[in-house]
Scaffold this active site. Sequence first.
Site, PDB file in Angstrom:
ATOM      1  N   SER A 533       0.861  -1.642  -0.064  1.00  0.00           N
ATOM      2  CA  SER A 533       0.057   0.110   0.087  1.00  0.00           C
ATOM      3  C   SER A 533       0.547   1.008  -0.276  1.00  0.00           C
ATOM      4  O   SER A 533       1.823   1.674   0.547  1.00  0.00           O
ATOM      5  CB  SER A 533      -1.057  -0.372   1.523  1.00  0.00           C
ATOM      6  OG  SER A 533      -1.109   1.009   1.630  1.00  0.00           O
ATOM      7  N   ARG A 534       1.204   1.973  -0.208  1.00  0.00           N
ATOM      8  CA  ARG A 534       1.895   2.648  -1.211  1.00  0.00           C
ATOM      9  C   ARG A 534       1.663   4.135  -0.506  1.00  0.00           C
ATOM     10  O   ARG A 534       2.349   4.890  -0.237  1.00  0.00           O
ATOM     11  CB  ARG A 534       2.671   2.738  -2.387  1.00  0.00           C
ATOM     12  CG  ARG A 534       2.636   2.286  -3.463  1.00  0.00           C
ATOM     13  CD  ARG A 534       3.316   2.183  -5.148  1.00  0.00           C
ATOM     14  NE  ARG A 534       3.278   0.871  -5.215  1.00  0.00           N
ATOM     15  CZ  ARG A 534       2.292   1.009  -6.724  1.00  0.00           C
ATOM     16  NH1 ARG A 534       1.353   1.644  -7.075  1.00  0.00           N
ATOM     17  NH2 ARG A 534       2.807  -0.145  -6.755  1.00  0.00           N
ATOM     18  N   VAL A 535       0.257   4.856  -0.582  1.00  0.00           N
ATOM     19  CA  VAL A 535       0.221   6.089   0.726  1.00  0.00           C
ATOM     20  C   VAL A 535      -0.661   6.172   1.770  1.00  0.00           C
ATOM     21  O   VAL A 535      -0.475   6.648   3.038  1.00  0.00           O
ATOM     22  CB  VAL A 535      -0.523   6.465  -0.551  1.00  0.00           C
ATOM     23  CG1 VAL A 535       0.195   7.276  -1.723  1.00  0.00           C
ATOM     24  CG2 VAL A 535      -2.199   6.079  -1.008  1.00  0.00           C
TER      25      VAL A 535
END
Length: 669
Positions: A533-535
């Site tokens: 989950s990048r953000v």
Amino acid sequence: MTKTTIDYAKTLYGLSVPKEMIQQTIDILEAVPQIKENFINNDIPIEKKHNIIDKVFPKNMRDYLKILCDNQNMDIFDDIIKVYEGMKEKDSSKLIATIYYTVYPNIEQINKVKEFLCKKFQKESIEMKFIEDKSLIGGFKIRIGNQEYDWSMIGRLKSMEQKLTSKGSSLNSSDEIITILKSEIAATEFDLKKHEIGIVKWIGDGIAVVDGLDHVMYGEIVIFDTGVKGMVQDIRREEIGCILFGRVIGMKEGTRVIRTGKMAGIPVGENFIGRVVDAQGAPIDGKGEITAADYRFIENEAPGIVERKSVSVPLATGILSIDAMFPIGRGQRELIIGDRQTGKSSITIDTIINQKGKDVICIYVAIGQKKSTISKTVSTLKKYGAMNYSIVVSSTASEPASLQYIAPYSGTALAEYFMYKGKDVLIVYDDLSKHAVAYRALSLLLERSPGREAYPGDVFYLHSRLLERSSCLSEEYGGGSITALPIVETQAGDVSSYIPTNVISITDGQIFLESNLFFSGMRPAVNVGLSVSRVGGAAQTKAMKKVSGSIRIDLAQYREMEIFTQFSADLDTVTQEQLQYGRGLVELLKQPLYQPLELHQQVITLCAANKRLFVDIEISKLKEFLKDILVYFDTMYPEVGKEIEEKKELTDEQIQKILEIIIEYKSRY
Ligand code: ATP
Ligand code: MG
């Protein structure tokens, strides 16, 4: 016999030379008067004149100029052009109006119509053709070029019908209906309906190719004579391609199509909450009409950079493995990807159920699923009280590909309505693989060239323009958000095929579900190594951050060690303990369907896991043990959970307290 100017002009006309070329010729002759003089000079040999013509003049004009030159008639060129222009004008003024009538009009009426048309088209005269058409019931209809003027009875009835059906159940009394009828009759008495019309050239497989409709826009809705709506998807020089939103039954070559001038859109509003609608926003749950607050185009521009802010508020899924390791924030786009039957839909349903009381509106868009699956989903949502804040947009596998294609855009239009009102929305697209397949079918039928895996070249744009619309708006723009959970199905775990790679690159992370894990009983089957989950980390609560830090690494270590020690019989105690801990951790991350955990429950579980308080408990009893502990906390020490839920933080003292309570529980039972 010598030729006259008119003869020459007729020849020129017969050659059908484009206007620009004639203009070019005139320009050349005017610019260099020498040329004309040379042409009528007897002393210059014919070959040389021809040579000049070939070099200087536009191709289509050459033969013609040579004829003039051979007759030494070049000086009448200007006269020829004048006559020629006159001919052209006369031709374009020859408009034919076809009049469809039930009773043959009298002279007075004909003159009136003629006068009206001459004024409208600014012509001196108009040729008229009369055709009897009893289906008009009364009155008459004029077709001229691509336009149609309708004074017929049937036309009036149709427009009345449209007005009445568009009002739907918002009509409260017969008085209201009578008012509409009266005003409609009054209006049509003098006001004639002008339509731009087209004619079906070819129809089949949910696609219609239409001739005419010269000014139609891309994405505009058109209506066929059978009442079926279509959307313009392809504009070519000679024809346009439409996708149809209904059955093709009754349509044939020659069926009439009318422009509406309206882009495709759906009604939106608060009343849609709790309802099941189709891709065009019409209710299909049998609970009657929905009164809409607004009408939104299904395709809308995504919010710009200035309007956005970065993700900061968590959107809790209630699933421990996701909230702890791959947190999702409001406004994020997180892909759920995996083979068939790996629990993809279940994760999204759990997430929707978990939004109860969290002030999030949920929209579930079902694309190309079986009717039975959709109705099962709806009844699950109802059972857990989630329909009270949810909308289901359904386009089943049995519906035309065109409806499956627009369904996610329609769902997003609904979501945008709420987002721009400052609300938080969660939207699930289940699933985009089927969406891409529907789009591929349409594109191939529209004869667009196939690319990789036979998808059209713009399939990336298909999904990027959809997912870009999910965002988190800044406070000045209302602060609403759309969180998107698109689902993509893989074949045999292959994430590198076309659609998965596309959507992975568009989203802010993915939850990868693996069938091996699923069948080994690890459900939800989240693959820790391939998920990311990048953000969302920025949106995770402080409490969660504090306790979830090492889970991912511990799990990865356990998986590795498990493979190494598979065949070794005697292990040292440290390794044994490590394995025991890992096994317990895996067990804790297993979670049954429809049982989302609240924040404090997740925090307590992770606290216990971090301090290895469960390693001495038998694996088979671990789940039971954990459940009891959580109940124990909620009944004996409710203030612990309450504090975490309120402050969303976790101090060292609180951790200490939690550990003490767990130890106390263990000693008592
Ligand atoms: P499809 O590819 O058919 O859409 P899917 O990947 O969406 O499937 P689901 O329909 O969500 O998968 O789940 C498949 C089956 O697994 C269902 O019968 C569901 O009940 C079961 N299942 C999913 N998650 C869990 C879970 N956490 N615990 C137990 N069973 C589960
Ligand atoms: Mg599914």
